[in-house]
Design an enzyme around this catalytic site. Structure first.
Site, PDB file in Angstrom:
ATOM      1  N   LYS A  22      96.848 -33.038 -66.048  1.00  5.43           N
ATOM      2  CA  LYS A  22      96.175 -33.134 -64.735  1.00  5.43           C
ATOM      3  C   LYS A  22      95.932 -31.753 -64.135  1.00  5.43           C
ATOM      4  O   LYS A  22      94.838 -31.448 -63.667  1.00  5.43           O
ATOM      5  CB  LYS A  22      97.038 -33.973 -63.789  1.00  5.43           C
ATOM      6  CG  LYS A  22      96.604 -33.890 -62.347  1.00  5.43           C
ATOM      7  CD  LYS A  22      97.514 -34.647 -61.435  1.00  5.43           C
ATOM      8  CE  LYS A  22      98.668 -33.852 -60.867  1.00  5.43           C
ATOM      9  NZ  LYS A  22      98.351 -32.904 -59.808  1.00  5.43           N
ATOM     10  N   ASN A  23      96.959 -30.906 -64.146  1.00  5.25           N
ATOM     11  CA  ASN A  23      96.816 -29.608 -63.486  1.00  5.25           C
ATOM     12  C   ASN A  23      95.957 -28.627 -64.277  1.00  5.25           C
ATOM     13  O   ASN A  23      95.653 -27.544 -63.800  1.00  5.25           O
ATOM     14  CB  ASN A  23      98.190 -28.991 -63.201  1.00  5.25           C
ATOM     15  CG  ASN A  23      98.874 -29.675 -62.024  1.00  5.25           C
ATOM     16  OD1 ASN A  23      98.277 -30.520 -61.361  1.00  5.25           O
ATOM     17  ND2 ASN A  23     100.128 -29.311 -61.779  1.00  5.25           N
ATOM     18  N   ARG A  93      95.726 -31.561 -52.350  1.00 10.23           N
ATOM     19  CA  ARG A  93      95.683 -30.162 -51.991  1.00 10.23           C
ATOM     20  C   ARG A  93      94.841 -29.327 -52.966  1.00 10.23           C
ATOM     21  O   ARG A  93      94.184 -28.360 -52.582  1.00 10.23           O
ATOM     22  CB  ARG A  93      97.120 -29.647 -51.980  1.00 10.23           C
ATOM     23  CG  ARG A  93      97.307 -28.284 -51.453  1.00 10.23           C
ATOM     24  CD  ARG A  93      98.725 -27.823 -51.692  1.00 10.23           C
ATOM     25  NE  ARG A  93      98.696 -26.422 -52.057  1.00 10.23           N
ATOM     26  CZ  ARG A  93      98.607 -25.440 -51.188  1.00 10.23           C
ATOM     27  NH1 ARG A  93      98.568 -25.692 -49.917  1.00 10.23           N
ATOM     28  NH2 ARG A  93      98.562 -24.187 -51.606  1.00 10.23           N
ATOM     29  N   CYS A 117     102.570 -30.661 -46.224  1.00 12.84           N
ATOM     30  CA  CYS A 117     102.733 -31.728 -47.190  1.00 12.84           C
ATOM     31  C   CYS A 117     104.221 -31.950 -47.387  1.00 12.84           C
ATOM     32  O   CYS A 117     105.041 -31.168 -46.915  1.00 12.84           O
ATOM     33  CB  CYS A 117     102.034 -31.406 -48.505  1.00 12.84           C
ATOM     34  SG  CYS A 117     102.908 -30.238 -49.497  1.00 12.84           S
ATOM     35  N   ARG A 122     103.075 -24.930 -47.719  1.00 13.17           N
ATOM     36  CA  ARG A 122     102.037 -24.617 -48.708  1.00 13.17           C
ATOM     37  C   ARG A 122     100.740 -24.088 -48.079  1.00 13.17           C
ATOM     38  O   ARG A 122      99.685 -24.731 -48.152  1.00 13.17           O
ATOM     39  CB  ARG A 122     101.729 -25.842 -49.570  1.00 13.17           C
ATOM     40  CG  ARG A 122     102.923 -26.299 -50.353  1.00 13.17           C
ATOM     41  CD  ARG A 122     102.625 -27.538 -51.141  1.00 13.17           C
ATOM     42  NE  ARG A 122     102.132 -27.251 -52.478  1.00 13.17           N
ATOM     43  CZ  ARG A 122     101.836 -28.202 -53.354  1.00 13.17           C
ATOM     44  NH1 ARG A 122     101.961 -29.453 -53.036  1.00 13.17           N
ATOM     45  NH2 ARG A 122     101.416 -27.879 -54.564  1.00 13.17           N
ATOM     46  N   ASP A 305     107.984 -28.646 -60.923  1.00 15.86           N
ATOM     47  CA  ASP A 305     107.478 -30.013 -61.065  1.00 15.86           C
ATOM     48  C   ASP A 305     108.375 -30.890 -61.944  1.00 15.86           C
ATOM     49  O   ASP A 305     108.101 -32.079 -62.104  1.00 15.86           O
ATOM     50  CB  ASP A 305     106.051 -29.999 -61.638  1.00 15.86           C
ATOM     51  CG  ASP A 305     105.019 -29.639 -60.582  1.00 15.86           C
ATOM     52  OD1 ASP A 305     105.386 -29.535 -59.402  1.00 15.86           O
ATOM     53  OD2 ASP A 305     103.835 -29.463 -60.946  1.00 15.86           O
ATOM     54  N   ARG A 397      98.693 -40.689 -58.720  1.00 15.61           N
ATOM     55  CA  ARG A 397      97.970 -39.411 -58.598  1.00 15.61           C
ATOM     56  C   ARG A 397      98.052 -38.607 -59.886  1.00 15.61           C
ATOM     57  O   ARG A 397      97.137 -37.837 -60.187  1.00 15.61           O
ATOM     58  CB  ARG A 397      98.573 -38.559 -57.464  1.00 15.61           C
ATOM     59  CG  ARG A 397      98.203 -39.036 -56.075  1.00 15.61           C
ATOM     60  CD  ARG A 397      98.647 -38.015 -55.050  1.00 15.61           C
ATOM     61  NE  ARG A 397      98.311 -36.680 -55.496  1.00 15.61           N
ATOM     62  CZ  ARG A 397      98.988 -35.576 -55.183  1.00 15.61           C
ATOM     63  NH1 ARG A 397     100.035 -35.643 -54.413  1.00 15.61           N
ATOM     64  NH2 ARG A 397      98.609 -34.407 -55.642  1.00 15.61           N
TER      65      ARG A 397
HETATM   66  C1  UD1 Z   1     100.510 -25.736 -58.355  1.00 20.07           C
HETATM   67  C2  UD1 Z   1     100.570 -27.088 -59.024  1.00 20.07           C
HETATM   68  C3  UD1 Z   1     101.800 -27.843 -58.551  1.00 20.07           C
HETATM   69  C4  UD1 Z   1     103.052 -27.001 -58.761  1.00 20.07           C
HETATM   70  C5  UD1 Z   1     102.892 -25.605 -58.184  1.00 20.07           C
HETATM   71  C6  UD1 Z   1     104.034 -24.677 -58.545  1.00 20.07           C
HETATM   72  C7  UD1 Z   1      98.247 -27.618 -59.393  1.00 20.07           C
HETATM   73  C8  UD1 Z   1      97.077 -28.444 -59.010  1.00 20.07           C
HETATM   74  N1  UD1 Z   1      99.364 -27.800 -58.690  1.00 20.07           N
HETATM   75  O1  UD1 Z   1     100.409 -25.982 -56.956  1.00 20.07           O
HETATM   76  O2  UD1 Z   1     101.884 -29.054 -59.288  1.00 20.07           O
HETATM   77  O3  UD1 Z   1     104.155 -27.615 -58.126  1.00 20.07           O
HETATM   78  O4  UD1 Z   1     101.677 -24.995 -58.662  1.00 20.07           O
HETATM   79  O5  UD1 Z   1     104.178 -24.607 -59.921  1.00 20.07           O
HETATM   80  O6  UD1 Z   1      98.188 -26.851 -60.325  1.00 20.07           O
HETATM   81  N2  UD1 Z   1     101.910 -20.037 -51.297  1.00 20.07           N
HETATM   82  C9  UD1 Z   1     101.717 -19.288 -50.162  1.00 20.07           C
HETATM   83  N3  UD1 Z   1     100.417 -18.937 -49.829  1.00 20.07           N
HETATM   84  C10 UD1 Z   1      99.355 -19.298 -50.579  1.00 20.07           C
HETATM   85  C11 UD1 Z   1      99.564 -20.049 -51.735  1.00 20.07           C
HETATM   86  C12 UD1 Z   1     100.862 -20.413 -52.079  1.00 20.07           C
HETATM   87  O7  UD1 Z   1     102.669 -18.943 -49.452  1.00 20.07           O
HETATM   88  O8  UD1 Z   1      98.213 -18.951 -50.221  1.00 20.07           O
HETATM   89  C13 UD1 Z   1     103.289 -20.442 -51.675  1.00 20.07           C
HETATM   90  C14 UD1 Z   1     103.501 -21.962 -51.629  1.00 20.07           C
HETATM   91  O9  UD1 Z   1     103.797 -22.403 -50.318  1.00 20.07           O
HETATM   92  C15 UD1 Z   1     104.665 -22.140 -52.581  1.00 20.07           C
HETATM   93  C16 UD1 Z   1     104.407 -21.041 -53.632  1.00 20.07           C
HETATM   94  O10 UD1 Z   1     103.487 -20.130 -53.031  1.00 20.07           O
HETATM   95  O11 UD1 Z   1     105.882 -21.887 -51.932  1.00 20.07           O
HETATM   96  C17 UD1 Z   1     103.804 -21.536 -54.938  1.00 20.07           C
HETATM   97  O12 UD1 Z   1     102.725 -22.390 -54.664  1.00 20.07           O
HETATM   98  P1  UD1 Z   1     101.438 -22.498 -55.585  1.00 20.07           P
HETATM   99  O13 UD1 Z   1     101.713 -21.911 -56.924  1.00 20.07           O
HETATM  100  O14 UD1 Z   1     100.274 -21.985 -54.846  1.00 20.07           O
HETATM  101  O15 UD1 Z   1     101.307 -24.064 -55.740  1.00 20.07           O
HETATM  102  P2  UD1 Z   1      99.951 -24.824 -55.978  1.00 20.07           P
HETATM  103  O16 UD1 Z   1      99.009 -23.917 -56.674  1.00 20.07           O
HETATM  104  O17 UD1 Z   1      99.529 -25.496 -54.733  1.00 20.07           O
END
Ligand code: UD1
Length: 417
Positions: A22-23, A93, A117, A122, A305, A397
């Site tokens: 999925k990701n 998201r 969320c 996030r 995850d 999902r």
């Molecule tokens: C992706 C995965 C999700 C997984 C996560 C971490 C997808 C669609 N989803 O989510 O399944 O749990 O990686 O492996 O691939 N952060 C900030 N600012 C930002 C962006 C992120 O502070 O602009 C923080 C987030 O709050 C979190 C950390 O960075 O604490 C990691 O998040 P991130 O890697 O961005 O997660 P996703 O990409 O949303």
């Protein structure tokens, strides 16, 4: 609303085939916005998040020619709309992945902020600052990100935190920017490496995927995408733990063992037998297993995850396990539900201390997010008696045919309306 009912206590046996990741597919679908033509993606799991992304792309002007047997044909010639509405972004998201591609393709984007969320705040601040560094003008108004730019320009950008979708978003934007972009402290997840490889096949010039530093030479245009999605590492890990927690014996087919190596090593350390057969894994949970500690980290660390599912396993281990969550600030919602089944988990801040108990008992449970739901299913499979899990739309999902796959392994699981 649907509920899943599980009569626990049975041993899982047999083989399960892992579906496409999925990701991995979500960023590839977003990347089709960078092209104007007929894109083909194979190995796509028909899970709710994929349907949501397809709806979003269709809203933006892409046309789904077909989606049959995991093969999507998507024509992006007519992309002309630049708004990702709240209704879609709030349910998924990862919709934010269209931000970079829309700015690159149309020079404009209006993307809803996802809001809080269940697993933490996030924010998207790192995506936004990166796009600003590439020359985009961004303002936040009424819950939306408004972006505009004449032509994105290459830049040097450092991610304060490793972010998976943040890296994907900026990589896609940089693919069509003018000049060179260097992204430091980039994510190294297999899904990010795959996106870079697929973009390169479409004509992008990206180097360094799989390392902390990505170097991207912008090109004027890309050819349509044609790729096959690799197996889902989180689904793989979930079935590995399902085998272990039910003291079962399961062959997990069509997977990439390297992608779940941290989990494999931790399972072995606990006393579970895991054999690597190249493209399949054989997990045997006959022997008693012990508590082991994990710390979640960006890839190649232990995946956040899989933390909830691993915690479910540790509730039945001999001894204690300390689980340290470093990626998200609020990802222990499943602990309270597991405790309602008789587990002994104490949460303090980012740390959960799990003291193994002899047995879990079935209960009425509520799913809070995608992976937490999976952990409840696993715990219910191992528990005595019946469990009912509500809010299973979270499972839909991201897990393709979970009840069917578990039933084939001998689980007593069914869905009620
Ligand atoms: C992706 C995965 C999700 C997984 C996560 C971490 C997808 C669609 N989803 O989510 O399944 O749990 O990686 O492996 O691939 N952060 C900030 N600012 C930002 C962006 C992120 O502070 O602009 C923080 C987030 O709050 C979190 C950390 O960075 O604490 C990691 O998040 P991130 O890697 O961005 O997660 P996703 O990409 O949303």
């Amino acid at each position: 609303m649907d509920k899943i009912v599980i009569e626990g206590g049975g041993r899982l046996e047999g083989a399960v085939v892992i579906s496409g990741a999925k990701n991995a597919v979500l960023p590839i679908m977003a990347a089709t916005l960078l092209t104007a033509g007929q894109n083909e993606i194979d190995g796509v799991p028909r899970v709710r998040d994929v349907i949501t992304m397809l709806r979003l792309l269709n809203d933006l002007g892409a046309r789904t020619e077909s989606f049959e047997r995991g093969h999507i044909v998507l024509d992006t010639s007519g992309v002309n709309n630049y708004e990702a509405p709240y209704e879609l972004v709030s349910t998924m998201r990862a919709s934010c992945l269209v931000l970079g591609p829309l700015l690159a393709r149309l020079g404009r984007a209006k993307v809803s902020l996802p809001g809080g969320c269940a697993i933490g705040a996030r924010p998207l601040d790192l995506h936004i600052r990166g796009l600003e560094a590439m020359g985009a003008e961004i303002r936040l108004e009424q819950g939306y990100i408004y972006g505009s730019v004449k032509q994105l320009k290459g830049t040097r950008y450092y991610f304060d935190t490793v972010t998976v979708t943040g890296t994907a978003n900026l990589m896609m934007a940089a693919a069509l920017a003018e000049g060179e972009t260097v992204l430091e402290n980039a994510a190294k997840e297999p899904e990010v490496v795959f996106l870079a490889d697929v973009l390169n096949q479409a004509g992008a010039k990206i180097e360094g995927q799989g390392t902390d530093t990505l170097v991207i030479q912008g090109v004027p245009s890309l050819k349509p995408i044609d790729c096959r999605i690799f197996p889902d590492r989180i689904e793989t890990g979930t079935y590995m733990i399902a085998a272990a927690i039910t003291r079962g014996d399961v062959e997990i087919q069509n997977c990439v063992p390297l992608h779940v190596e941290p989990l494999t090593l931790k399972l072995r350390q606990a006393g579970i037998i895991v054999d690597n057969n190249g493209t399949s894994l054989h997990v045997n949970g006959d022997s008693p297993f012990e508590g082991v500690n994990i710390t979640t980290q960006p890839y190649p660390g232990f995946a956040t995850d899989l933390q909830a599912q691993f915690m479910a396993l540790m509730t039945l281990a001999k001894g204690q396990s300390i689980i340290f969550e470093t990626v998200f600030e609020n990802r222990f919602m499943h602990a309270a539900e597991l405790n309602r089944m008789g587990a002994d988990i104490t949460v303090q801040g980012h740390t959960a201390v799990v003291s193994g108990v002899g047995q879990l008992s079935g209960a009425q449970l509520m799913a809070t997010d995608l992976r937490a739901s999976a952990s409840l299913v696993l715990a219910a499979l191992a528990a005595t008696g019946e469990s009912t899990i509500s809010r299973v739309y979270h499972i839909d999902r991201g897990y393709l045919d979970m009840e069917e796959k578990l039933s084939r392994l001998g689980a007593k699981i069914f869905r009620t309306k």
